[in-house]
Design a protein around this motif. Structure first.
Motif, PDB file in Angstrom:
ATOM      1  N   ALA A 221      39.624  39.928  39.024  1.00 14.63           N
ATOM      2  CA  ALA A 221      39.292  38.756  39.848  1.00 14.63           C
ATOM      3  C   ALA A 221      38.898  37.604  38.926  1.00 14.63           C
ATOM      4  O   ALA A 221      38.664  37.807  37.725  1.00 14.63           O
ATOM      5  CB  ALA A 221      38.155  39.079  40.821  1.00 14.63           C
ATOM      6  N   HIS A 222      38.810  36.407  39.496  1.00 12.78           N
ATOM      7  CA  HIS A 222      38.325  35.254  38.736  1.00 12.78           C
ATOM      8  C   HIS A 222      36.830  35.434  38.488  1.00 12.78           C
ATOM      9  O   HIS A 222      36.086  35.854  39.380  1.00 12.78           O
ATOM     10  CB  HIS A 222      38.594  33.972  39.534  1.00 12.78           C
ATOM     11  CG  HIS A 222      38.414  32.722  38.744  1.00 12.78           C
ATOM     12  ND1 HIS A 222      37.183  32.272  38.317  1.00 12.78           N
ATOM     13  CD2 HIS A 222      39.328  31.812  38.304  1.00 12.78           C
ATOM     14  CE1 HIS A 222      37.331  31.145  37.642  1.00 12.78           C
ATOM     15  NE2 HIS A 222      38.633  30.833  37.625  1.00 12.78           N
ATOM     16  N   GLY A 224      34.586  33.358  38.338  1.00 13.61           N
ATOM     17  CA  GLY A 224      33.760  32.515  39.204  1.00 13.61           C
ATOM     18  C   GLY A 224      33.479  33.170  40.545  1.00 13.61           C
ATOM     19  O   GLY A 224      32.558  32.762  41.259  1.00 13.61           O
ATOM     20  N   TYR A 225      34.272  34.200  40.893  1.00 15.02           N
ATOM     21  CA  TYR A 225      34.128  34.890  42.170  1.00 15.02           C
ATOM     22  C   TYR A 225      34.109  36.408  41.927  1.00 15.02           C
ATOM     23  O   TYR A 225      34.966  37.153  42.399  1.00 15.02           O
ATOM     24  CB  TYR A 225      35.287  34.524  43.109  1.00 15.02           C
ATOM     25  CG  TYR A 225      35.436  33.034  43.293  1.00 15.02           C
ATOM     26  CD1 TYR A 225      34.790  32.371  44.332  1.00 15.02           C
ATOM     27  CD2 TYR A 225      36.203  32.298  42.400  1.00 15.02           C
ATOM     28  CE1 TYR A 225      34.913  30.997  44.493  1.00 15.02           C
ATOM     29  CE2 TYR A 225      36.327  30.926  42.535  1.00 15.02           C
ATOM     30  CZ  TYR A 225      35.676  30.267  43.586  1.00 15.02           C
ATOM     31  OH  TYR A 225      35.788  28.917  43.735  1.00 15.02           O
ATOM     32  N   TRP A 227      32.464  38.827  43.071  1.00 12.84           N
ATOM     33  CA  TRP A 227      32.334  39.717  44.208  1.00 12.84           C
ATOM     34  C   TRP A 227      33.695  40.102  44.814  1.00 12.84           C
ATOM     35  O   TRP A 227      33.790  41.028  45.603  1.00 12.84           O
ATOM     36  CB  TRP A 227      31.441  39.085  45.281  1.00 12.84           C
ATOM     37  CG  TRP A 227      31.900  37.712  45.721  1.00 12.84           C
ATOM     38  CD1 TRP A 227      32.799  37.429  46.701  1.00 12.84           C
ATOM     39  CD2 TRP A 227      31.471  36.482  45.184  1.00 12.84           C
ATOM     40  NE1 TRP A 227      32.974  36.073  46.826  1.00 12.84           N
ATOM     41  CE2 TRP A 227      32.155  35.456  45.901  1.00 12.84           C
ATOM     42  CE3 TRP A 227      30.579  36.104  44.180  1.00 12.84           C
ATOM     43  CZ2 TRP A 227      31.969  34.110  45.641  1.00 12.84           C
ATOM     44  CZ3 TRP A 227      30.396  34.757  43.940  1.00 12.84           C
ATOM     45  CH2 TRP A 227      31.091  33.771  44.639  1.00 12.84           C
ATOM     46  N   LEU A 228      34.750  39.374  44.397  1.00  9.15           N
ATOM     47  CA  LEU A 228      36.092  39.707  44.874  1.00  9.15           C
ATOM     48  C   LEU A 228      36.734  40.832  44.048  1.00  9.15           C
ATOM     49  O   LEU A 228      37.823  41.294  44.404  1.00  9.15           O
ATOM     50  CB  LEU A 228      36.998  38.473  44.838  1.00  9.15           C
ATOM     51  CG  LEU A 228      36.567  37.298  45.731  1.00  9.15           C
ATOM     52  CD1 LEU A 228      37.545  36.140  45.574  1.00  9.15           C
ATOM     53  CD2 LEU A 228      36.495  37.751  47.192  1.00  9.15           C
TER      54      LEU A 228
END
Length: 403
Positions: A221-222, A224-225, A227-228
């Motif tokens: 995941a990125h 910056g995110y 939690w994804l």
């Protein structure tokens, strides 16, 4: 008679072929004791030099094996080679001076080394002649001293040609595949003398071994995110932390001390701004007590408990890691050491001894010159006096084994 620069100069006139790498030749100190005779000393130095100068990092042992085979064949020995893993570039060497391949005494060591290659060097200070280079201790010192001791006893008629055979194997520094392959040779010696650096003492035993790779699985995941996704690096770090705590609880013994865990190599992720999808670590456990099976179960339990927190609802059955063991491992290895006149030592490193099937009543000795504390390093080196003493000690072990 004292050794001098003439010893090194005379090497060029021996029957040995030229080394496969550049060799720095310097005078040998005149203070060296001539304990095994100048002729045998010259041959010992030359043999040791050629073995070191021929690079033989595990997997690339063909050249040194071919050179050693030719050298022994030149002396009239019968040579058998054995493919390892059906690879004609990786050969075990069985050599015997008489007509009997399956002799009562087998002398063995390994001809592969760890990386990187360091060239041969020899120099003298006020009191010692020092020989350095990759394999100068582990284990080409043992190989050279074993061969010279055997040839010397044969020449002196103290050893019969049909009493002894030599076995030199590849792959000891990796997974021991050379010695495991040697089981197919169906040798049944009454005694085996193994060569590894033991500081000139008889090893009374060595620790067991369990090696494995821990693979952690995440979801990219990125960053910056986060939690994804799920970070495989975080899973791995949590698991390794649990293993470090486990190491304090693993079995100890009076003979071998503590069981230790080494995290040897870690890899994970692709970039700092990406949640890592994969990560791995290579781990070695040196076992002081207990069995590989018992310790493996404790490893599984510790890692499972440490990584359960990464499970998410609906994904409880998703694999977050796998443990890939490098073989079955082995428990601590007790070794015979019932020879008068030798000090004894226990060692923490592994050897090929557990890779060769043991017969009932078979005696096994582990001896070699040099210290394991400099082996595998950039300053691996041995003194000429220790190398010459090893020839005498191998002679004692050979005669004891056949008495």
């Amino acid at each position: 008679m004292h050794l001098s620069a003439l010893v090194v100069a005379s090497l060029a006139s021996t029957c040995l072929s030229a080394p496969s790498a550049n060799v720095e030749q310097q005078p040998i100190g005149a203070s060296e004791p001539n304990s095994i005779g100048s002729t045998w000393t010259r041959e010992l130095i030359s043999l040791h030099r050629h073995l070191i100068s021929t690079e033989s990092i595990s997997g690339n042992e063909y050249d040194v094996g071919q050179w050693l085979s030719d050298h022994l064949k030149h002396d009239g020995w019968t040579i058998e080679t054995q493919k390892v893993n059906n690879d004609s570039s990786r050969l075990n060497i069985l050599a015997y001076p008489g007509k009997v391949r399956n002799a009562d005494l087998l002398i063995s060591s390994h001809i592969d080394t760890v990386p990187p290659f360091y060239p041969y060097k020899i120099h003298s200070n006020d009191s010692e002649t020092i020989i350095s280079g990759r394999g100068s201790v582990d284990a080409k010192a043992s190989v050279a001293a074993q061969i010279i001791a055997t040839k010397k006893l044969l020449a002196e008629k103290k050893l019969k040609p049909d009493d002894v055979a030599l076995l030199y194997v590849v792959g000891e520094e990796v997974h021991g595949d050379g010695m495991r392959a040697a089981n197919a040779l169906e040798l049944t010696p009454k005694t085996i003398i193994f060569g590894e650096p033991t500081e000139g003492k008889l090893a009374a035993g060595h620790k067991g071994m369990l090696g494995f790779t821990l693979n952690a699985f995440g979801k990219a995941a990125h960053s910056g995110y986060p939690w994804l996704g799920r970070s495989a690096n975080e899973v791995l770090v949590q698991a390794l932390s649990a293993l470090m705590k486990l190491s304090l609880e693993l079995p100890k013994s009076d003979k071998y001390g503590s069981t230790t865990i080494n995290i040897g190599k870690i890899e994970g992720g692709v970039a700092g701004n990406v949640v890592a999808q994969n990560a791995s670590a290579q781990i070695a456990i040196r076992i002081a007590a207990g069995t590989p099976d018992e310790i493996g179960k404790r490893v599984h339990k510790a890692i499972k408990a440490a990584t359960d927190e990464f499970k998410t609802p609906g994904h409880e059955d998703e694999d977050m890691y796998e443990i890939v063991f490098a073989g079955k491992g082995y428990a601590p290895v007790d070794i015979d050491h019932d020879v008068d006149g030798f000090g004894t030592i226990t060692v923490n490193y592994g050897t090929d001894i557990p890779n060769l099937d043991k017969l009932d009543g078979q005696k096994r000795y582990l001896y070699g010159p040099g210290s394991i504390l400099v082996a595998h390093s950039d300053h691996e080196a041995i003194t000429l006096s220790d190398l010459k003493t090893a020839v005498q000690d191998y002679e004692k072990l050979i005669l004891h084994s056949l008495s």
